[in-house]
Every structure is written in structure tokens, then in C-alpha cells.
Design a protein around this motif. Structure first.
Motif, PDB file in Angstrom:
ATOM      1  N   ALA A  93       0.829  -1.203   0.000  1.00 53.59           N
ATOM      2  CA  ALA A  93       0.000   0.000   0.000  1.00 53.59           C
ATOM      3  C   ALA A  93       0.860   1.249   0.000  1.00 53.59           C
ATOM      4  O   ALA A  93       2.027   1.228   0.404  1.00 53.59           O
ATOM      5  N   VAL A  94       0.245   2.340  -0.447  1.00 51.57           N
ATOM      6  CA  VAL A  94       0.861   3.661  -0.406  1.00 51.57           C
ATOM      7  C   VAL A  94      -0.078   4.572   0.366  1.00 51.57           C
ATOM      8  O   VAL A  94      -1.284   4.602   0.099  1.00 51.57           O
ATOM      9  N   CYS A  95       0.471   5.282   1.341  1.00 59.18           N
ATOM     10  CA  CYS A  95      -0.301   6.269   2.096  1.00 59.18           C
ATOM     11  C   CYS A  95       0.431   7.602   2.004  1.00 59.18           C
ATOM     12  O   CYS A  95       1.656   7.644   2.133  1.00 59.18           O
ATOM     13  N   VAL A  96      -0.331   8.669   1.790  1.00 62.45           N
ATOM     14  CA  VAL A  96       0.293   9.993   1.656  1.00 62.45           C
ATOM     15  C   VAL A  96      -0.516  11.023   2.430  1.00 62.45           C
ATOM     16  O   VAL A  96      -1.748  11.051   2.361  1.00 62.45           O
ATOM     17  N   GLU A 152      -8.382   9.600   7.779  1.00 60.42           N
ATOM     18  CA  GLU A 152      -7.211   8.878   7.294  1.00 60.42           C
ATOM     19  C   GLU A 152      -6.402   9.708   6.302  1.00 60.42           C
ATOM     20  O   GLU A 152      -6.799  10.807   5.914  1.00 60.42           O
ATOM     21  N   LEU A 153      -5.323   9.092   5.852  1.00 61.13           N
ATOM     22  CA  LEU A 153      -4.525   9.628   4.761  1.00 61.13           C
ATOM     23  C   LEU A 153      -5.112   9.170   3.432  1.00 61.13           C
ATOM     24  O   LEU A 153      -5.849   8.193   3.360  1.00 61.13           O
ATOM     25  N   HIS A 204       4.168   2.072   2.056  1.00 60.58           N
ATOM     26  CA  HIS A 204       5.081   3.142   1.652  1.00 60.58           C
ATOM     27  C   HIS A 204       4.422   4.454   2.072  1.00 60.58           C
ATOM     28  O   HIS A 204       3.331   4.781   1.592  1.00 60.58           O
ATOM     29  N   LEU A 205       5.073   5.192   2.964  1.00 60.60           N
ATOM     30  CA  LEU A 205       4.454   6.368   3.584  1.00 60.60           C
ATOM     31  C   LEU A 205       5.149   7.650   3.126  1.00 60.60           C
ATOM     32  O   LEU A 205       6.383   7.725   3.141  1.00 60.60           O
ATOM     33  N   TYR A 206       4.332   8.639   2.744  1.00 58.55           N
ATOM     34  CA  TYR A 206       4.836   9.908   2.209  1.00 58.55           C
ATOM     35  C   TYR A 206       4.098  11.101   2.812  1.00 58.55           C
ATOM     36  O   TYR A 206       2.957  10.979   3.244  1.00 58.55           O
ATOM     37  N   ALA A 245      -2.850   3.690  12.147  1.00 57.03           N
ATOM     38  CA  ALA A 245      -1.390   3.762  12.226  1.00 57.03           C
ATOM     39  C   ALA A 245      -0.760   4.722  11.222  1.00 57.03           C
ATOM     40  O   ALA A 245       0.080   5.539  11.586  1.00 57.03           O
ATOM     41  N   ALA A 246      -1.143   4.615   9.960  1.00 57.43           N
ATOM     42  CA  ALA A 246      -0.479   5.442   8.941  1.00 57.43           C
ATOM     43  C   ALA A 246      -0.660   6.927   9.237  1.00 57.43           C
ATOM     44  O   ALA A 246       0.287   7.713   9.117  1.00 57.43           O
ATOM     45  N   SER A 247      -1.865   7.321   9.638  1.00 57.47           N
ATOM     46  CA  SER A 247      -2.120   8.736   9.930  1.00 57.47           C
ATOM     47  C   SER A 247      -1.326   9.205  11.141  1.00 57.47           C
ATOM     48  O   SER A 247      -0.747  10.293  11.136  1.00 57.47           O
ATOM     49  N   ILE A 248      -1.307   8.384  12.185  1.00 59.09           N
ATOM     50  CA  ILE A 248      -0.563   8.754  13.392  1.00 59.09           C
ATOM     51  C   ILE A 248       0.925   8.892  13.082  1.00 59.09           C
ATOM     52  O   ILE A 248       1.561   9.882  13.465  1.00 59.09           O
ATOM     53  N   ILE A 249       1.481   7.924  12.368  1.00 56.62           N
ATOM     54  CA  ILE A 249       2.908   7.970  12.043  1.00 56.62           C
ATOM     55  C   ILE A 249       3.239   9.204  11.208  1.00 56.62           C
ATOM     56  O   ILE A 249       4.193   9.935  11.491  1.00 56.62           O
TER      57      ILE A 249
END
Length: 199
Positions: A49-52, A83-84, A132-134, A178-182
Motif C-alpha cells: 500500500a501507499v499512504c500519503v 485517514e490519509l 510506503h508512507l509519504y 497507524a499510517a495517519s498517526i505515524i
């Protein structure tokens, strides 16, 4: 230890749909030395996944999306999560292409730059998904509305928040994925550098 310290004895496909579920019989080297006993483990096989996190450095605002999440249905009073922008790498694409495509589809935003934060496993005890976080530079003026692809059943509401308000929502638990918090905590730690280079 390395990948060579794991012996996969058998791998069985238990389910195959949009996602897959495999059952593995394996054993691995133990910290005391020698190979351990054979174990049975189910593995949720997912696309990466990709989160931005879209960020407007001029206004110091972030763009968050809100949508229904079935995983939160039984354990949350409100299964519509903040969310992102995110999507799966399910075609022959690199993560940066997915980030830019999903920002348009889910938030009607054009990202003019991407800043890689990290890559991580959200649940490696039972899933092989890697995220993958951006942070993505955007202009948040006029952002909002409801977006998403109708043929994918997406119904996504777009919010523009001051970064400080988003951080407060992490602190009080309104943002609880998790993705948003990070990403938000990373931006809080690196805000001056990001604004300095992107402003």
C-alpha cells in the motif's frame, strides 16, 4: 538471522479473491541455536500500500479523508475514519505514481512533490503487506467535497485541518489508524525542515 534461517515445509492456498489467505508450515532457527519445531501460520497476502499525507506548507494545513471502514465496524462507535489518502499497488506502478493517482481520485488534489517518510509492516504477525508512507506537497485552498471512484464503491469526504488541530486529534484519539498517526507525528517533528524546503 536471515531469510535462509526459515524453512518453508509447505504452503497451501486457502482462499483467493481480491486478497489471498495462505497457510504455511514452516520452522525457523531459534535464538538458542538449532531449528525450532514445525509451526502452522496463516498469512494474509495483500498488495503493498501507499499512504500519503497531503500538506500545504504555505498554510500549515493537512488534507485528511473520511470514509467508512469495515474493520472498525465492531470495535468503534464511529466506523468512518479520518485517514490519509491511500491506495494499493495493484498494477505495474511505482509507489510515487500510486500516491499521485490516489490524491486525485480520493481528494481531487495535485501533489507537486513527495517526501518519503518510511516503509513499514502494519501487521507482520499475519500479513505480508508493506506500507510506503509519504508527505505530499499540495495547495489546500478550495480543497473539500466528496470524491472517490463510484465503480469501487468509494464515498470519501475531504477535510482541510490546521496541522495543530490534526495533532490534537491524534492526541485525543479521534485519529486512530497507524499510517495517519505515524505521518502526522513525523510531520510534527520535521515541520520546520519541510516548510523551509517547500515554502
Amino acid at each position: 538471522m536471515q531469510r535462509e534461517d526459515v524453512e518453508v515445509i509447505e504452503r497451501e492456498a486457502c482462499f483467493s479473491g481480491f486478497y489471498k489467505l495462505d497457510r504455511l508450515r514452516l520452522r525457523h532457527r531459534q535464538f538458542a541455536g538449532g531449528m525450532g519445531p514445525a509451526l502452522s501460520r496463516e498469512l494474509f497476502v495483500r498488495h503493498d500500500a501507499v499512504c500519503v499525507l497531503p500538506y500545504d506548507p504555505q498554510r500549515d494545513t493537512v488534507v485528511l479523508i473520511e470514509q467508512f471502514r469495515v474493520g472498525a465496524l465492531e470495535k468503534s462507535a464511529n466506523p468512518w475514519l479520518l485517514e490519509l489518502v491511500a491506495g494499493l499497488i495493484d498494477k505495474d506502478e511505482v509507489p510515487e505514481e500510486v500516491a499521485r493517482r490516489e490524491a486525485i481520485e480520493e481528494a481531487n488534489l495535485t501533489l507537486t512533490a513527495l517526501w518519503p517518510i518510511t516503509q513499514y509492516y502494519p501487521s507482520p504477525g499475519g500479513s505480508d503487506e508493506r506500507v510506503h508512507l509519504y508527505v505530499g506537497r499540495c495547495d489546500s485552498e478550495g480543497a473539500g467535497g466528496v470524491h472517490g471512484l463510484a465503480d469501487e464503491g468509494e464515498d470519501i469526504r475531504v477535510h482541510v485541518w490546521a496541522l495543530e488541530d490534526a495533532l490534537a486529534a491524534v492526541k485525543d484519539g479521534r485519529i486512530d489508524n497507524a499510517a495517519s498517526i505515524i505521518a502526522l507525528q513525523w510531520l510534527a517533528l520535521n515541520r520546520a525542515e519541510v516548510r523551509g524546503l517547500w515554502s
